[in-house]
Design a protein around this motif. Sequence first.
Motif, PDB file in Angstrom:
ATOM      1  N   ASN A 122       0.469  62.840 102.735  1.00  0.00           N
ATOM      2  CA  ASN A 122       0.993  63.718 101.690  1.00  0.00           C
ATOM      3  C   ASN A 122       0.982  63.046 100.321  1.00  0.00           C
ATOM      4  O   ASN A 122       0.934  63.725  99.300  1.00  0.00           O
ATOM      5  CB  ASN A 122       2.422  64.161 102.036  1.00  0.00           C
ATOM      6  CG  ASN A 122       2.921  65.249 101.116  1.00  0.00           C
ATOM      7  OD1 ASN A 122       2.169  66.133 100.728  1.00  0.00           O
ATOM      8  ND2 ASN A 122       4.188  65.193 100.747  1.00  0.00           N
ATOM      9  N   GLY A 123       1.037  61.705 100.280  1.00  0.00           N
ATOM     10  CA  GLY A 123       1.018  60.983  99.025  1.00  0.00           C
ATOM     11  C   GLY A 123      -0.329  60.347  98.760  1.00  0.00           C
ATOM     12  O   GLY A 123      -1.282  60.488  99.527  1.00  0.00           O
ATOM     13  N   LYS A 124      -0.383  59.613  97.638  1.00  0.00           N
ATOM     14  CA  LYS A 124      -1.635  58.985  97.239  1.00  0.00           C
ATOM     15  C   LYS A 124      -1.811  57.588  97.828  1.00  0.00           C
ATOM     16  O   LYS A 124      -2.849  56.968  97.616  1.00  0.00           O
ATOM     17  CB  LYS A 124      -1.711  58.898  95.715  1.00  0.00           C
ATOM     18  CG  LYS A 124      -1.769  60.249  95.027  1.00  0.00           C
ATOM     19  CD  LYS A 124      -1.919  60.084  93.519  1.00  0.00           C
ATOM     20  CE  LYS A 124      -2.017  61.446  92.836  1.00  0.00           C
ATOM     21  NZ  LYS A 124      -2.196  61.320  91.371  1.00  0.00           N
ATOM     22  N   SER A 125      -0.811  57.099  98.528  1.00  0.00           N
ATOM     23  CA  SER A 125      -0.875  55.748  99.059  1.00  0.00           C
ATOM     24  C   SER A 125      -1.902  55.648 100.181  1.00  0.00           C
ATOM     25  O   SER A 125      -2.072  56.569 100.980  1.00  0.00           O
ATOM     26  CB  SER A 125       0.501  55.319  99.583  1.00  0.00           C
ATOM     27  OG  SER A 125       0.425  54.043 100.189  1.00  0.00           O
ATOM     28  N   GLN A 126      -2.572  54.488 100.215  1.00  0.00           N
ATOM     29  CA  GLN A 126      -3.545  54.206 101.271  1.00  0.00           C
ATOM     30  C   GLN A 126      -2.962  53.262 102.327  1.00  0.00           C
ATOM     31  O   GLN A 126      -3.676  52.888 103.254  1.00  0.00           O
ATOM     32  CB  GLN A 126      -4.800  53.566 100.663  1.00  0.00           C
ATOM     33  CG  GLN A 126      -5.594  54.491  99.762  1.00  0.00           C
ATOM     34  CD  GLN A 126      -6.477  55.434 100.545  1.00  0.00           C
ATOM     35  OE1 GLN A 126      -5.982  56.317 101.242  1.00  0.00           O
ATOM     36  NE2 GLN A 126      -7.774  55.246 100.447  1.00  0.00           N
ATOM     37  N   SER A 127      -1.703  52.920 102.173  1.00  0.00           N
ATOM     38  CA  SER A 127      -1.085  51.983 103.117  1.00  0.00           C
ATOM     39  C   SER A 127       0.261  52.457 103.658  1.00  0.00           C
ATOM     40  O   SER A 127       0.713  51.967 104.689  1.00  0.00           O
ATOM     41  CB  SER A 127      -0.902  50.613 102.458  1.00  0.00           C
ATOM     42  OG  SER A 127      -0.101  50.721 101.291  1.00  0.00           O
ATOM     43  N   LEU A 162      -6.768  59.224 109.304  1.00  0.00           N
ATOM     44  CA  LEU A 162      -5.325  59.462 109.300  1.00  0.00           C
ATOM     45  C   LEU A 162      -4.785  59.607 107.885  1.00  0.00           C
ATOM     46  O   LEU A 162      -4.025  60.540 107.585  1.00  0.00           O
ATOM     47  CB  LEU A 162      -4.616  58.320 110.033  1.00  0.00           C
ATOM     48  CG  LEU A 162      -3.078  58.378 110.052  1.00  0.00           C
ATOM     49  CD1 LEU A 162      -2.608  59.598 110.834  1.00  0.00           C
ATOM     50  CD2 LEU A 162      -2.508  57.098 110.658  1.00  0.00           C
ATOM     51  N   PHE A 163      -5.165  58.708 106.983  1.00  0.00           N
ATOM     52  CA  PHE A 163      -4.629  58.749 105.626  1.00  0.00           C
ATOM     53  C   PHE A 163      -5.266  59.845 104.775  1.00  0.00           C
ATOM     54  O   PHE A 163      -4.823  60.071 103.652  1.00  0.00           O
ATOM     55  CB  PHE A 163      -4.797  57.390 104.953  1.00  0.00           C
ATOM     56  CG  PHE A 163      -3.712  56.426 105.312  1.00  0.00           C
ATOM     57  CD1 PHE A 163      -2.520  56.410 104.613  1.00  0.00           C
ATOM     58  CD2 PHE A 163      -3.870  55.548 106.378  1.00  0.00           C
ATOM     59  CE1 PHE A 163      -1.507  55.534 104.957  1.00  0.00           C
ATOM     60  CE2 PHE A 163      -2.867  54.665 106.720  1.00  0.00           C
ATOM     61  CZ  PHE A 163      -1.679  54.654 106.018  1.00  0.00           C
ATOM     62  N   SER A 164      -6.295  60.509 105.294  1.00  0.00           N
ATOM     63  CA  SER A 164      -6.784  61.691 104.588  1.00  0.00           C
ATOM     64  C   SER A 164      -5.802  62.854 104.710  1.00  0.00           C
ATOM     65  O   SER A 164      -5.874  63.817 103.942  1.00  0.00           O
ATOM     66  CB  SER A 164      -8.149  62.112 105.141  1.00  0.00           C
ATOM     67  OG  SER A 164      -8.028  62.639 106.461  1.00  0.00           O
TER      68      SER A 164
END
Length: 313
Positions: free
Chosen positions: A63-68, A58-60
């Motif tokens: 749109n941003g660099k956040s992983q959370s 999902l986090f791939s």
Amino acid sequence: MTTTTATTAPERPDTGTRTGRTGWRWPRRSPWARPWMLEGFTWLYLIWSIVPIGLAVLFSFNNGKSQSTWQGFSWRWYFSDPVNSVLHDPQLHAAVVTTLRLSIYTTAIAVPIGVAFALGINRWRGITGASFNFVMILSFVIPELIFGVAMFLSFTVLFKTVGLGTLAETLGLVTWNVSWPAIIVQARLVTLGRQYEEAAADLGATQMRTMRKVMLPLLAPAIFASAVLVFSSVIDDFVIVDLLNSNASNTPMSVYIYSQQHGGNGGPALNALGTIMLVMSFVIAIIGYIGYRWMTRGERGEGATALTTIAGA
């Protein structure tokens, strides 16, 4: 004389719950009842295994660099970002290309050798044939780390002309995975028996013609399944390629993801690279399942048989 007759109370049906000196007991349950506890543990295991992978996938697409923190859907880390995406980052792009190259090289070399080993061992009677048959299963007994260290020493001490790099990785992966086609094809040979070869020989076919016209078509499902298995196993191999790669130009996806994440340089781009790796494995497995079912459409068998064959069981 007066006689007394003892009267006994009618027996109560056994409901499975008894009280008395022994105390309260669990009610008896039917052995054919639904195993709720086992199903619960199964669902817990699936959730524990799949949810982290789903979050990484999902986090791939974040749109941003956040992983959370979710910041919107985007293909940025796959191809939209002109610098950090898998398509444009030289190291990420090289990791994908290296993985595909190693998978193709290993499959193209290991499968023919494994098929030849299976045919030879199937016809080789005696102690020698049994010994070589045992050697074919050594990769299932020897730890991969020990095998990788042995390959590392071989290419750095004994065969220095080979050295470390793509050639060493290919040779190590071929040696490690050649047992899969040998065992799968040999199992297919045992199932087929010798009657087809004997019938072809009775009709006047030479040994080479029998092999080309009769045996190879009959062995095609097993050969295809072993090729799929070898290709998919190389995609996620880590130990051998980690020990035998020399620089970033021949570092596959598994090693690159580990080295970057372990060094604290993880991010959505690594998630995208891992998602590509996961999709490649799923696509190969689906192709293998469909192809095996199509090749064996004239034989009796269910989907579970195809799955176990593709999985190497």
